[in-house]
Design an enzyme around this catalytic site. Sequence first.
Site, PDB file in Angstrom:
ATOM      1  CG  HIS A 152      -0.415   0.285   2.520  1.00  0.00           C
ATOM      2  ND1 HIS A 152      -0.105  -0.706   3.421  1.00  0.00           N
ATOM      3  CD2 HIS A 152      -0.102   1.455   3.124  1.00  0.00           C
ATOM      4  CE1 HIS A 152       0.374  -0.163   4.529  1.00  0.00           C
ATOM      5  NE2 HIS A 152       0.379   1.157   4.371  1.00  0.00           N
ATOM      6  CG  ASP A 198       0.439  -4.087   2.912  1.00  0.00           C
ATOM      7  OD1 ASP A 198       0.529  -3.560   1.798  1.00  0.00           O
ATOM      8  OD2 ASP A 198       0.347  -3.446   3.983  1.00  0.00           O
ATOM      9  CB  SER A 274       3.070   1.971   5.945  1.00  0.00           C
ATOM     10  OG  SER A 274       1.853   2.179   6.615  1.00  0.00           O
TER      11      SER A 274
END
Length: 734
Positions: A152, A198, A274
């Site tokens: 992402h 992810d 992230s």
Amino acid sequence: MTTAERLSKTESDYLSQLAMATERYANRTEQRERNRTVLDTRGVLYADEPQRVEKRLARLGADWSLAMAIEKTPSEPVTTAGSTLQLPPDSFGSDVLGLERLIERNNLTPVAFLEEGTLAARAVGRITTSGPGGGHGTGFMVSPSLLLTNNHVLRSREEADRSVVAFAFQTGIDGRPLVPAVFQLEPRRFFVTDRELDFSLVAVAEHSAQGDPLSAFGRLPLSGAQGKVIIGEFVNIIQHPRGEPKQLALRENQVIDVLDRFLHYESDTLQGSSGSPVFNDQWEVVALHHSAVPKTDAEGRPLSVDGTVWTPEMGEHRLAWKANEGVRISRVLQALHEITLTGGAARLRDEVFTASAALSPPVEGSPSAASASWPDGAAHGAGPDGSTAYVTGGTAHLTVPLRISLGIDAPASPVGTVTTAQPTFTATPTLTTAPTFPRFGRSDGRSAVERDLNAALVNFRLGRERPYYDRTRDHDARAAYYAGISTTDGRALRQALTELLEETHSPRPRYKPMRLVYPWVDLHQDGKLRSIYSGRAFSAEEFIRADAAVEEARLARMQEFLLHESAAGPAEFEAEFDALEASMAFNCEHVVPQSWFTKQEPMRGDLHHLFACEVGCNSFRSNFPYFDFPGFEEAVRDDCGMREEVGFEPEEGKGAVARATLYFLLRYPGLVGDSPGEFPRNRLPSLLTWHESEPVSEYELHRNAAIAEIQGNRNPLIDHPEWARDIDFSGLWP
């Protein structure tokens, strides 16, 4: 130019990641609360699965015996040596300090911890994506060319093409910002992404726009080996929150749950974090941080930091978090291996696994398994025919054209030697060329035997500070252990005990008498060991050092065998192992001989039937079953006992060995007595007579309690001697 993407129905936008993390978190509420309760009441050694805890201890160079000794020893003011234990500085190393830190006995750590963290931080950079959907994230180098981050963060090759990574975007020690080195991402050279897990892996330019070499910032090797982190441990996260200069969340992040593919931990990571690496205290990457679990109201709507319902217009920095989630790095490696790549892309992918070999063996089946590079001094080797070998996690692995794998009792961490025990062979049906086995190197530091020796001596010294036997505590533990056991029916009692002994036998330590038997378990109240058959007294240190010398000699012999017997196959290896064990025996007796269960675990390492025994008595008994001779004149006799072809009768310790044998029969029904020379059913009355004629001593009570601490189960014949005549033993023979 190669792009590979593992398709998934899972949406790749960030809100979808939040929703899935929230659902996983909610589904684990009951288990997570159980974990927290165990952590609060018992500690970090008990919250996770016993096998995972064992592997974690092994990776730290320790075992349950040493962990229990440290845990049970009263805390003292911190000494100049840096430990809470009253030990001289040369009595322990990083294994003891690491264990104290793991069980929260001592927050001290070597200063090298900070230095290693500084090195690890160099490979972490801030990712910036320009244009539509742009923003910031974190990534880190995992090979000389490839950077790992979240899907992402970089959803596609097109996004990666608009992105750069900046290293050294941080404040210097003088409080002034450093000049970052900015590198262009090169997805046309390599780009792999996995929406479900992810992660994205992308190539980075070899030089920055200013000419800085990418190699100057290093890389973080990834390991698929087990034992890197357990529930209750604290992890460290290096990150660029909200795109800000590099920051560190240090030991404020407790792992609260371990899922098949994810870790849940409580920490202070923020938006922009992230793609950050999640480290254990040894600065090994254990997870890829990818999402957070927001606080929600009764209707499941995410809340903002002021308690109101959050909306996207507020910005993600306004979300209120309650936990974080990372993808387990072993699952990332597994998925990366499964992606089909060719040519230059395959070679770049393989560098990830090769870099991992700097700390541990490659993931089983990885494309680099046969070509991995190994650190100086590691237990490894490569033959001219493509054979490779390494030692890890208690197993020595040799991969040759025949593909033989030896399961042996190697030391807990990768070392430069191979210990000897009964091997387990797995081979393909045909052999086209003769296998060539490599010679194992030795470490420049302490050898594996030296580590075991030092740990055993520490354990012995700690034992002198502990109460030998706490009768009140053990009485309570015994009552809780057998709660619900009924003695009204002999057969039902036997079945219930067998189930209880197996269910509670966790962890299941491997055979290592030097560390598990002599330092504490088999001690008598005067601090001495007594040979189970002769009654002769020895110091624990004497047996520990003697077994260490035997182990060193075995290792040298096995290395010579591997060097000179290049054409040896499974039969030759098995014969050599047997010959070594026969000629170089440890001072430890298996009451139930190893040959009766083909030297397999967990029987081999089951402490309930292991006793100190000088080599002479051990050899004299051999693998003869116990026998009660009517007289002494007809039997061969020495200080150890009496022996004829029909069996062996000990001079001492009859009650103890009888109870240990009865335990073994209950714990492993049907395992012995199916071959000539093994314990026949008609010998049971002799065992019962020995049991009743020699009552349970305080020495046995101590042994039973100490073993329960290490491997979880107890000996019912010690706890309840009166049950011997109640149990229906008839169903325990094949």
